[in-house]
Write a protein that holds these residues in place. Structure first.
Motif, PDB file in Angstrom:
ATOM      1  N   TYR A 529       0.811  -1.214   0.000  1.00 28.09           N
ATOM      2  CA  TYR A 529       0.000   0.000   0.000  1.00 28.09           C
ATOM      3  C   TYR A 529       0.848   1.270   0.000  1.00 28.09           C
ATOM      4  CZ  TYR A 529      -4.066  -2.920   1.031  1.00 28.09           C
ATOM      5  OH  TYR A 529      -5.059  -3.853   0.966  1.00 28.09           O
ATOM      6  N   SER A 530       2.099   1.161   0.416  1.00 27.18           N
ATOM      7  CA  SER A 530       2.951   2.359   0.430  1.00 27.18           C
ATOM      8  C   SER A 530       3.278   2.829  -0.981  1.00 27.18           C
ATOM      9  CB  SER A 530       4.246   2.085   1.195  1.00 27.18           C
ATOM     10  OG  SER A 530       5.049   1.152   0.492  1.00 27.18           O
ATOM     11  N   LYS A 531       3.025   1.968  -1.973  1.00 29.82           N
ATOM     12  CA  LYS A 531       3.254   2.323  -3.360  1.00 29.82           C
ATOM     13  C   LYS A 531       1.924   2.554  -4.096  1.00 29.82           C
ATOM     14  CE  LYS A 531       7.676   2.469  -3.337  1.00 29.82           C
ATOM     15  NZ  LYS A 531       8.349   3.770  -3.572  1.00 29.82           N
ATOM     16  N   ILE A 532       0.927   2.996  -3.328  1.00 33.26           N
ATOM     17  CA  ILE A 532      -0.367   3.367  -3.916  1.00 33.26           C
ATOM     18  C   ILE A 532      -0.668   4.802  -3.498  1.00 33.26           C
ATOM     19  CG2 ILE A 532      -2.866   2.992  -3.855  1.00 33.26           C
ATOM     20  CD1 ILE A 532      -2.341   0.036  -3.594  1.00 33.26           C
ATOM     21  N   ALA A 533      -1.101   5.599  -4.456  1.00 32.90           N
ATOM     22  CA  ALA A 533      -1.542   6.969  -4.175  1.00 32.90           C
ATOM     23  C   ALA A 533      -3.000   7.094  -4.620  1.00 32.90           C
ATOM     24  CB  ALA A 533      -0.681   7.975  -4.915  1.00 32.90           C
ATOM     25  N   ILE A 534      -3.839   7.650  -3.746  1.00 31.28           N
ATOM     26  CA  ILE A 534      -5.246   7.894  -4.084  1.00 31.28           C
ATOM     27  C   ILE A 534      -5.396   9.372  -4.399  1.00 31.28           C
ATOM     28  CG2 ILE A 534      -7.619   7.871  -3.240  1.00 31.28           C
ATOM     29  CD1 ILE A 534      -6.447   5.101  -3.817  1.00 31.28           C
ATOM     30  N   GLU A 535      -5.871   9.662  -5.615  1.00 23.87           N
ATOM     31  CA  GLU A 535      -6.016  11.045  -6.051  1.00 23.87           C
ATOM     32  C   GLU A 535      -7.452  11.525  -5.823  1.00 23.87           C
ATOM     33  OE1 GLU A 535      -4.644  11.821  -9.965  1.00 23.87           O
ATOM     34  OE2 GLU A 535      -2.667  10.907  -9.660  1.00 23.87           O
ATOM     35  N   ILE A 536      -7.580  12.633  -5.095  1.00 17.78           N
ATOM     36  CA  ILE A 536      -8.884  13.245  -4.884  1.00 17.78           C
ATOM     37  C   ILE A 536      -8.888  14.613  -5.552  1.00 17.78           C
ATOM     38  CG2 ILE A 536      -9.254  12.010  -2.713  1.00 17.78           C
ATOM     39  CD1 ILE A 536      -8.629  14.642  -1.249  1.00 17.78           C
ATOM     40  N   THR A 537     -10.074  15.103  -5.869  1.00 19.55           N
ATOM     41  CA  THR A 537     -10.205  16.354  -6.621  1.00 19.55           C
ATOM     42  C   THR A 537     -10.837  17.432  -5.762  1.00 19.55           C
ATOM     43  OG1 THR A 537     -10.522  15.042  -8.620  1.00 19.55           O
ATOM     44  CG2 THR A 537     -11.106  17.372  -8.757  1.00 19.55           C
ATOM     45  N   VAL A 545     -16.600  18.014   6.062  1.00 12.28           N
ATOM     46  CA  VAL A 545     -15.144  17.908   5.939  1.00 12.28           C
ATOM     47  C   VAL A 545     -14.580  16.922   6.962  1.00 12.28           C
ATOM     48  CG1 VAL A 545     -12.980  19.188   6.132  1.00 12.28           C
ATOM     49  CG2 VAL A 545     -14.957  20.226   4.991  1.00 12.28           C
ATOM     50  N   ASP A 546     -15.125  16.925   8.165  1.00 13.72           N
ATOM     51  CA  ASP A 546     -14.583  16.072   9.230  1.00 13.72           C
ATOM     52  C   ASP A 546     -14.654  14.592   8.866  1.00 13.72           C
ATOM     53  OD1 ASP A 546     -14.031  18.294  10.729  1.00 13.72           O
ATOM     54  OD2 ASP A 546     -15.913  18.221  11.858  1.00 13.72           O
ATOM     55  N   SER A 547     -15.779  14.167   8.302  1.00 14.15           N
ATOM     56  CA  SER A 547     -15.921  12.749   7.938  1.00 14.15           C
ATOM     57  C   SER A 547     -14.970  12.379   6.805  1.00 14.15           C
ATOM     58  CB  SER A 547     -17.364  12.434   7.544  1.00 14.15           C
ATOM     59  OG  SER A 547     -17.736  13.154   6.386  1.00 14.15           O
ATOM     60  N   VAL A 548     -14.756  13.309   5.866  1.00 11.98           N
ATOM     61  CA  VAL A 548     -13.825  13.050   4.762  1.00 11.98           C
ATOM     62  C   VAL A 548     -12.400  12.925   5.297  1.00 11.98           C
ATOM     63  CG1 VAL A 548     -12.783  14.057   2.691  1.00 11.98           C
ATOM     64  CG2 VAL A 548     -15.269  14.110   2.995  1.00 11.98           C
ATOM     65  N   ILE A 549     -12.021  13.793   6.231  1.00  8.11           N
ATOM     66  CA  ILE A 549     -10.677  13.720   6.841  1.00  8.11           C
ATOM     67  C   ILE A 549     -10.481  12.366   7.519  1.00  8.11           C
ATOM     68  CG2 ILE A 549      -9.230  14.659   8.679  1.00  8.11           C
ATOM     69  CD1 ILE A 549     -10.399  17.424   8.005  1.00  8.11           C
ATOM     70  N   GLU A 550     -11.505  11.890   8.215  1.00  8.28           N
ATOM     71  CA  GLU A 550     -11.402  10.586   8.883  1.00  8.28           C
ATOM     72  C   GLU A 550     -11.177   9.465   7.870  1.00  8.28           C
ATOM     73  OE1 GLU A 550     -11.281   9.603  12.119  1.00  8.28           O
ATOM     74  OE2 GLU A 550     -11.005  11.758  12.440  1.00  8.28           O
ATOM     75  N   ARG A 551     -11.865   9.524   6.747  1.00  8.31           N
ATOM     76  CA  ARG A 551     -11.701   8.477   5.723  1.00  8.31           C
ATOM     77  C   ARG A 551     -10.303   8.535   5.099  1.00  8.31           C
ATOM     78  NH1 ARG A 551     -17.575  10.192   3.848  1.00  8.31           N
ATOM     79  NH2 ARG A 551     -18.706   9.066   5.478  1.00  8.31           N
ATOM     80  N   LEU A 552      -9.807   9.735   4.880  1.00  6.77           N
ATOM     81  CA  LEU A 552      -8.456   9.867   4.324  1.00  6.77           C
ATOM     82  C   LEU A 552      -7.407   9.361   5.322  1.00  6.77           C
ATOM     83  CD1 LEU A 552      -8.700  13.361   2.563  1.00  6.77           C
ATOM     84  CD2 LEU A 552      -8.796  11.090   1.503  1.00  6.77           C
ATOM     85  N   LYS A 553      -7.640   9.610   6.595  1.00  5.81           N
ATOM     86  CA  LYS A 553      -6.714   9.114   7.615  1.00  5.81           C
ATOM     87  C   LYS A 553      -6.705   7.581   7.664  1.00  5.81           C
ATOM     88  CE  LYS A 553      -6.651  13.090  10.760  1.00  5.81           C
ATOM     89  NZ  LYS A 553      -7.037  13.596  12.101  1.00  5.81           N
ATOM     90  N   LYS A 578      -4.551  22.944   4.120  1.00  2.00           N
ATOM     91  CA  LYS A 578      -4.527  23.187   5.558  1.00  2.00           C
ATOM     92  C   LYS A 578      -5.226  22.069   6.327  1.00  2.00           C
ATOM     93  CE  LYS A 578      -6.225  26.548   8.946  1.00  2.00           C
ATOM     94  NZ  LYS A 578      -6.997  27.808   9.127  1.00  2.00           N
ATOM     95  N   LYS A 579      -6.360  21.583   5.812  1.00  2.00           N
ATOM     96  CA  LYS A 579      -7.190  20.648   6.580  1.00  2.00           C
ATOM     97  C   LYS A 579      -6.921  19.180   6.254  1.00  2.00           C
ATOM     98  CE  LYS A 579     -11.135  23.694   7.515  1.00  2.00           C
ATOM     99  NZ  LYS A 579     -12.609  23.858   7.417  1.00  2.00           N
ATOM    100  N   PHE A 580      -6.695  18.853   4.987  1.00  2.00           N
ATOM    101  CA  PHE A 580      -6.629  17.449   4.587  1.00  2.00           C
ATOM    102  C   PHE A 580      -5.205  16.898   4.718  1.00  2.00           C
ATOM    103  CE2 PHE A 580     -10.545  17.617   1.576  1.00  2.00           C
ATOM    104  CZ  PHE A 580     -11.343  17.874   2.676  1.00  2.00           C
TER     105      PHE A 580
END
Length: 664
Positions: A529-537, A545-553, A578-580
């Motif tokens: 997984y360290s060689k996978i990048a997930i691109e978001i737009t 925003v808070d729930s999205v940050i949790e999913r990214l974490k 700043k946030k993500f």
């Protein structure tokens, strides 16, 4: 009745005596004849005294036998006659008894019916009035007295029906009277009455001739039911059927009926404006549906204030409204709509929070853009949604090109579903390079579609549609599964250091259920997984925003890196940084295309790269197409890039060939 019974008994006694006399006389006659004749015959036949005595005794026995038989025959005959007579009498008695019992039952039933009718008249919760041909009231029941406020005496000896019938309905009296008189069955009709205290009450009447006399002074009965409550319910149901309960505006049904009426009446042209609130979902999602209802009432008040008598406003449902303008002049319609947009598009404050409100409209003109209510609303809806896609906060007048586009979209939706079901989609991979050494360090998985009928369809055509229909969720899962399958094969081939970038739509990222399903696919593959990048737009769709940050974490906890795609084109790029939990910034191709020696975009790129270096973000430049662009990026310390100058997207077979060449 006792006299009849006595006469019957006397007749019965005389009949018995008569039968006794008959039997006695017959016996006496037979006995006399037997004695006279039998002795004479014996004397002739037997001269010897001894024989005579012997046969005399024998004759006596015969006499006894014959007389016994004769008496038996006579009694039997008379008994049969008596039994027959007795049967007739018994039958008559039983018939009389049954008739007597029926008479008693009938009298009891008549008594019961009489009491029942009296109870119905006195206890029934309906007005019951009997009257004659002259309109004179003969009786009114207690309930009628209670409802009307008049006593029976006041109505019988007073004005009769004239006291009850409203003056504005007196002209109908003769008509209703004749209908009742000629109608064989009961006549049902609605007619109000005026009570003694002046109130008007709606009554449902059922009237019929009760009895008809030779001199035609008929008796009639009218039974009236108070339907005031029913009328109120009918009005309430009618309101619910034709008006919106939240705003009080006419609803879709009433609006369509009004449009149809204008068409059927052959009125001159008119216009319909179909309006939708931009981003109304943001209000509901951020501060709740109750606040959304408050806003809809607020908007309704503003619209009514602005439109006034220029048109009919209706709420079609949700955040959609329609306005029916009587004028079909295009300049007038434009002026009215522009004034409305300027009036309602403003800041709305609720509980110390502010929301900028804008609306999008689609306009149709009758008969140019439709001949029926459904066609007009459909075309207005198409124009409205097109105005949304073109930037919102505007209006658009319908034309046939919009219908063509709508048809194409509907066709594309069907194609998409078929393509997903039949696995028509595939992935290509665009290499990502370390710019200073031209070394391949990663691959971006890109979705492609080769339709069996239409051929190649660009992602820019089908991705926006898939996002609007929800088909993007399945496409996101499809891309992830195919990409991870390929990642496993790359690792088996020894290309462990190649990072694979996979795009994730904001729709899936912001949907709890769909992100969970997407994450389950991620968990099913044992890859590095360290060689996978997930691109978001960058997108304005991310509200929570808070729930999205949790999913990214959660993704970062697996070792996955997060890349912010198309950086610089969104509405809050720095806010995202700043946030993500971002690891990679991907510079949008619009910056790269605008690179000049001293251009503004070049200065922006230089500062973005410096900012990224300070924040320890990797930067990948997208859309590098010229040597000049690449050199500029290298000069400003941009480490990574991709674009047609370096390599266009390739199939996996060509990627393997390229990787093998580079490794050799």
């Amino acid at each position: 009745m006792s006299l009849t019974k006595s006469n019957s008994q006397n007749e019965h006694k005389k009949s018995l005596l008569k039968e006794a006399y008959k039997i006695s006389i017959l016996y006496a006659l037979f006995g006399s004849l037997w004695i006279l004749l039998s002795d004479s015959l014996l004397m002739i036949w037997f001269s010897d005294i001894k024989d005579y005595k012997y046969y005399q005794t024998f004759k006596g026995c015969i006499y006894i036998i014959l007389t016994t038989l004769m008496v038996f025959w006579l009694i039997k005959k008379r008994m049969n006659l008596w039994l027959l007579e007795y049967g007739k009498r018994e039958k008559a008695y039983q018939e009389l008894k049954i008739a007597h019992e029926e008479l008693i039952s009938l009298e009891s039933e008549l008594d019961f019916q009489k009491k029942l009718n009296e109870n119905i008249f006195t206890e029934a919760p309906s007005i019951i009035i009997t009257w004659d041909d002259h309109g004179n009231i003969l009786n009114i029941n207690p309930f009628g007295e209670k409802i009307t406020g008049y006593t029976e005496e006041e109505l019988v000896n007073g004005l009769g029906w004239n006291a009850l019938i409203p003056k504005d309905r007196l002209y109908l009296v003769d008509y209703i009277y004749n209908k009742i008189k000629t109608n064989k069955s009961a006549l049902n009709y609605e007619g109000p009455i005026i009570t003694k205290d002046g109130r008007k009450i709606d009554i449902l009447w059922s009237s019929k001739i009760l009895s008809q006399t030779v001199n035609e002074n008929n008796i009639y009965v009218s039974i009236g039911t108070d339907i005031e409550e029913r009328k109120k319910y009918e009005e309430k149901i009618k309101y619910m059927a034709y008006y919106d309960s939240l705003t009080g505006l006419p609803n879709r049904i009433m609006f369509e009926q009004e449009v149809k009426k204008r068409i059927d009446d052959g009125l001159a042209g008119f216009a319909i404006a179909y309006m939708d609130i931009d981003n109304f979902k943001n209000i509901n999602d951020s501060i709740g549906h109750q606040a959304g209802d408050v806003f809809l009432r607020y908007l309704t008040e503003n619209m009514v204030e602005q439109i006034k008598d220029k048109g009919l406003i209706a709420r079609l449902g949700g955040d959609e409204f329609a306005i029916l303008f009587s004028d079909s002049s295009l300049p007038v319609i434009r002026e009215n709509v522009e004034k409305l947009l300027n009036y309602v598009n403003r800041i709305w404050t609720y509980q110390n929070r502010q929301f900028y409100i804008s609306t999008s409209m689609g306009i149709v003109i009758y008969p140019d853009h439709g001949k029926s209510p459904s066609e007009l609303l459909k075309n207005a809806d198409i124009a409205m949604y097109t105005s949304k896609k073109e930037g919102k906060n505007r209006f658009l007048i319908y034309d046939d090109k919009l219908m063509k586009r709508q048809t194409e979209v509907a066709e594309m939706i069907n194609y998409l579903q078929q393509g997903i079901d039949e696995d028509q989609f595939y992935l290509v991979y665009q290499p990502q390079y370390k710019l200073c050494s031209r070394e391949i360090v990663g691959l971006e998985a890109l979705l492609r579609w080769n339709h069996p009928k239409e051929g190649f369809i660009s992602p820019s055509e089908f991705i926006p549609i898939a996002e609007s229909t929800g088909q993007i969720y399945r496409l996101d899962r499809l891309v992830l599964k195919k990409a991870l399958e390929q990642k496993m094969l790359l690792e088996k081939q020894g290309f462990m250091d190649i990072e694979l970038a996979i795009n994730l739509s904001s729709k899936t990222l912001t949907s709890e259920v769909n992100f969970y399903e997407w994450e389950q696919i991620l968990s099913a593959f044992a890859v590095d997984y360290s060689k996978i990048a997930i691109e978001i737009t960058e997108t304005a769709d991310i509200l929570n925003v808070d729930s999205v940050i949790e999913r990214l974490k959660k993704l970062k906890a697996r070792g996955i890196r997060i890349a912010l795609d198309d950086f610089g084109t969104g509405y809050s790029s720095l806010n995202y940084l700043k946030k993500f939990p971002i690891d990679i910034i991907k510079l949008d191709r619009s910056f790269i295309n605008a690179i000049t020696e001293e251009g503004v975009d070049t200065l922006l790129i230089r500062n973005i790269l410096k900012l990224a270096a300070d924040l320890k973000y990797d930067v990948v430049a997208e859309g590098i197409e010229t040597q000049e662009q690449m050199q500029c990026l290298i000069n400003h310390n941009c480490s990574f890039g991709q674009g047609y100058l370096l390599s266009k997207p390739l199939t996996i077979d060509k990627i393997y060939g390229l990787l093998k060449v580079k490794s050799n």
